[in-house]
Design an enzyme around this catalytic site. Sequence first.
Site, PDB file in Angstrom:
ATOM      1  CB  SER A  13      -0.894   0.008   1.249  1.00  0.00           C
ATOM      2  OG  SER A  13      -1.499   1.277   1.437  1.00  0.00           O
ATOM      3  CE1 TYR A  61      -4.325  -1.882   5.076  1.00  0.00           C
ATOM      4  CE2 TYR A  61      -3.389   0.251   4.458  1.00  0.00           C
ATOM      5  CZ  TYR A  61      -3.935  -0.970   4.107  1.00  0.00           C
ATOM      6  OH  TYR A  61      -4.071  -1.283   2.775  1.00  0.00           O
TER       7      TYR A  61
END
Length: 289
Positions: free
Chosen positions: A179, A193
């Site tokens: 990501s 995250y």
Amino acid sequence: MQNHILKVVKQNAAQRKRQILSALYPDRYLKKRSKQQVGRGKTVLITGASSGLGEGMARLFAKLGYNLAICARRTDRLERLTSELVAEYPDIRVEYRALDVSNYDEIFSVFDAFAADFDGIDRVVVNAGVGDSRRIGKGRFETNRHTVEINFISALAQCEAAMNIFRAQNSGHLVVISSMSAMRGLPKHLTAYGASKAGLAHLAEGIRADMLLTNLPIQVSTIYPGYVRTEINENAKPLPFEVNAETGTKAIVAAIEAEVEEACVPSLPWSVVGKAMKHLPLQVVNKFS
């Protein structure tokens, strides 16, 4: 010796050209690959394939002619996806299996079963993950622990299972979906995250380094998607530079097909944003969260 060097130079130049084309013109690049049916006779295994990016990648790889080994927890969705793909692309083979990636033993057994089904796996896309995390120190340790375990420890198990197969075959392509949040430490709900996705990116780079060190013919790609609007975040507020699922998955699959080592997708603006994020003051980087 000279001929060998020239051959390597030409191969590298051709690969670099593919990577540039895939980054700048993913739609055009994939149309050409589809016309060539580049995946014919090859198999791609995708985790988390029941929705979102996983489902989108499965549809695009099917269009390119690949056989598919798809897995996720929701087998009803996998069954429906399998029926749709086989009906639309009768020349490919699609097999699905239930997989909860929090069950590490199950990861190895499912991957090995797929390898036996297809007599080998050409590419594994480590895609299954969760996006739920909370501010550190706000009493949400269990939520953050779960996110880190699924996005990193479960991904480690998937990489182990894939590399077991690839080492035995002496070939393969490992792809991990990280990501843009992995580029820097980010605040609020992105802290745990982003850390999990950064760990995954470093894991993939370490595997790639090991392949170079041991001179094994196994490719490793790390993909850093920017903000892609999918089912997992459909109710979130609008995000900077976000794209729809179709645009996002095309950029991801184009980068994978070009066998990049690393790619921020879509390339524009995220390849530029990614470089900036690594050097800008943290106060400025915070704005990307």
